[in-house]
Design an enzyme around this catalytic site. Structure first.
Site, PDB file in Angstrom:
ATOM      1  N   HIS A  66       0.737  -1.210  -0.169  1.00 12.34           N
ATOM      2  CA  HIS A  66       0.094  -0.037  -0.053  1.00 12.34           C
ATOM      3  C   HIS A  66       0.792   1.393  -0.197  1.00 12.34           C
ATOM      4  O   HIS A  66       1.293   1.824   1.127  1.00 12.34           O
ATOM      5  CB  HIS A  66      -0.889   0.143   1.086  1.00 12.34           C
ATOM      6  CG  HIS A  66      -1.923   1.105   1.262  1.00 12.34           C
ATOM      7  ND1 HIS A  66      -3.023   0.926   1.737  1.00 12.34           N
ATOM      8  CD2 HIS A  66      -1.919   2.325   0.728  1.00 12.34           C
ATOM      9  CE1 HIS A  66      -3.816   1.917   1.862  1.00 12.34           C
ATOM     10  NE2 HIS A  66      -3.057   2.693   1.094  1.00 12.34           N
ATOM     11  N   ASP A 123       1.050   2.959   3.621  1.00 11.15           N
ATOM     12  CA  ASP A 123       0.378   3.779   3.114  1.00 11.15           C
ATOM     13  C   ASP A 123       1.171   5.131   2.903  1.00 11.15           C
ATOM     14  O   ASP A 123       0.547   6.174   3.155  1.00 11.15           O
ATOM     15  CB  ASP A 123      -1.100   4.272   4.159  1.00 11.15           C
ATOM     16  CG  ASP A 123      -1.939   4.897   3.479  1.00 11.15           C
ATOM     17  OD1 ASP A 123      -1.935   5.294   2.220  1.00 11.15           O
ATOM     18  OD2 ASP A 123      -2.937   5.197   4.277  1.00 11.15           O
TER      19      ASP A 123
HETATM   20  O1  DOR Z   1      -4.234   9.497   4.472  1.00 16.59           O
HETATM   21  C1  DOR Z   1      -4.281   9.001   3.368  1.00 16.59           C
HETATM   22  N1  DOR Z   1      -3.711   9.577   2.284  1.00 16.59           N
HETATM   23  N2  DOR Z   1      -5.129   7.862   3.327  1.00 16.59           N
HETATM   24  C2  DOR Z   1      -5.634   7.614   2.173  1.00 16.59           C
HETATM   25  O2  DOR Z   1      -6.603   6.513   2.109  1.00 16.59           O
HETATM   26  C3  DOR Z   1      -5.443   8.054   0.907  1.00 16.59           C
HETATM   27  C4  DOR Z   1      -3.905   8.516   1.047  1.00 16.59           C
HETATM   28  C5  DOR Z   1      -3.652   9.554   0.002  1.00 16.59           C
HETATM   29  O3  DOR Z   1      -3.700   9.372  -1.051  1.00 16.59           O
HETATM   30  O4  DOR Z   1      -2.922  10.845   0.203  1.00 16.59           O
HETATM   31 ZN    ZN Z   2      -6.886   4.395   2.522  1.00 16.28          ZN
END
Ligand code: DOR
Ligand code: ZN
Length: 446
Positions: free
Chosen positions: A72, A319
């Site tokens: 991710h 993430d």
């Molecule tokens: O904090 C986040 N940023 N959560 C997400 O689900 C998307 C991501 C982003 O694309 O910046």
């Molecule tokens: Zn997310």
């Protein structure tokens, strides 16, 4: 069931042999030598030597792990190349010890067609720094209305194996059901960003005491948990796997436990930031700490840590979400959610689990390499450190003291929530199919 070829055409393995000397496999036992040839592990043993032409890494008794896999990340290409590109993101990944990453579909345009996915994959293979697998979106344009052509993307040169509307949740349960039935036919993974947006509109922080005191609208745990419960039931009844992105609450952990007890094919990841930090960080109103889902409370971080240790949560995913200063250095409520993660995640996880004595390097190999490769059915990564296996490898110095500094990042963005944080472990080398993609001694950034 139709299964598609595992991986699109890969960048070539290194031509020259590579000898890694004095290295401890999984940080266990006596140091040994590992010879890599033709992109695979050729031989292992204290007597193994180079045959003249080989490049040599002096391992210094450090830890050898299978190359890390991050299922991710957001690399922002196409669309926001000012904040990250396939190239800068691959460099950040290699620096963090990753040999494969999955980049989410919330690009501009959205990765909802084969041609976009193919261009991401082709760029990553031309660079040869990290295998960047594009994630396809579940719905066209991330609009939550109609499904994309999973089959076309799965059959394309990019061999898309994971679909997600991440950044957004597939709200409509009937559409999610159809997506599951469709995905099942071709054995691809659906990853859900669990957030019932009817409960989170206008919110920027975890719903709790801190948000109330700071005057921020809260994002309640139930907005995540109700989708996790719904998708567990959909996975049960329509017989296909679902992966939960960035689990953030104690209740999600309890639901995952329940799903696993009932043999429901539900897997989950947790981010380093949800393991390490709580919404106490919000007290300075610094937009750096705005993330989605939000940082929660101590009872959540404790439950997430325990769940990763006991396998209720399968793996770590960063993430990694780069954003420019114009989107971060603003009022908290206007800051875009997201934090960098690729360059620091190994150090964060080692600090929480290895340096505390809670777990060992085998555990790190499991949650940062083997499990994510298994969940994504990714061949060639997350494999045992054995002769004949692909030489996708990470070397970690378990006693390297360093301080995170946002001025020295490989990433194009600087939204690093760990600036000034001290760490005790560091990736020194990353190796992709026998080629050294990161060498700390040669690095221009620290
Ligand atoms: O904090 C986040 N940023 N959560 C997400 O689900 C998307 C991501 C982003 O694309 O910046
Ligand atoms: Zn997310």
């Amino acid at each position: 069931m139709t299964t598609y070829p595992a991986t699109g055409r890969l960048s070539a393995p290194a031509e020259n042999p590579l000898l890694i000397k004095n290295i401890r496999l999984y940080g266990e036992g006596e140091p040994t030598n590992v010879l890599v040839r033709g992109g695979v592990i050729d031989s292992i043993g204290p007597e193994v030597q180079a045959d003249g032409a080989a490049e040599t890494i002096e391992g210094g008794g450090n830890v050898l792990l299978p190359g890390l896999v991050d299922m991710h990340v957001h690399l922002r290409e196409p669309g926001r190349e000012d904040t990250e590109t396939i190239e800068s993101g691959s460099k950040a990944a290699a620096k963090g010890g990753f040999t494969a990453v999955f980049t989410m579909a919330n690009t501009t345009p959205v990765t909802d067609q084969p041609i976009i996915a193919e261009s991401v994959w082709a760029k990553s293979q031309a660079l040869g720094l990290c295998d960047v697998h594009p994630v396809g979106s579940i719905t066209k344009g991330l609009e939550g209305k109609s499904l994309t052509e999973f089959g076309m993307m799965a059959r394309s040169d990019a061999k898309v194996r994971m679909f997600s509307d991440d950044g957004k949740c597939v709200q409509n349960p009937q559409l999610m059901r159809r997506a599951l039935e469709y995905a099942k036919g071709m054995d691809v993974l659906l990853a859900q960003h669990a957030e019932d947006d009817r409960m989170t509109g206008g919110s920027s922080a975890h719903e709790g005491e801190n948000a109330a005191r700071l005057g921020l609208r809260g994002w309640p745990r139930v907005a995540e948990e109700s989708i996790v419960a719904r998708d567990a039931l959909l996975a049960r009844d329509y017989g296909n796997r679902v992966h939960i992105c960035h689990a953030s609450t104690q209740g999600t952990v309890e639901l995952l436990q329940w799903a696993k007890e009932h043999d429901i094919p539900l897997t989950a990841e947790v981010t380093p930031h949800h393991l390490l930090m709580t919404d106490d960080k919000l007290r300075t109103y610094d937009g750096l700490f705005r993330v989605n889902p939000p940082l929660r409370e101590q009872r959540d971080t404790q439950a997430l840590r325990q769940a990763l240790l006991d396998g209720t949560i399968d793996c770590v995913a960063t993430d990694h979400a780069p954003h420019g200063s114009e989107d971060k250095c603003v009022e908290f409520e206007n800051a875009r959610p997201g934090m960098l993660g690729l360059e620091s995640s190994l150090a964060v996880i080692a600090k929480l689990f290895v340096e505390t004595g809670l777990a060992d390097w085998r555990f790190i190999a499991r949650v940062m390499s083997e499990r994510p490769a298994e969940i994504t059915r990714l061949p060639g990564h997350g494999r045992p450190l054995e002769v004949g296996e692909p030489a996708n490898l990470t070397i970690v110095d378990p006693q390297h003291h360093w301080v995170s500094d946002s001025a020295h990042l490989a990433s194009k963005s600087q939204n690093n929530p760990y600036a000034g944080e001290e760490f005790g472990a560091r990736v020194t080398h990353t190796i992709l199919r026998g080629s050294v993609t990161f060498d700390l001694n040669a690095a221009t950034h620290d």
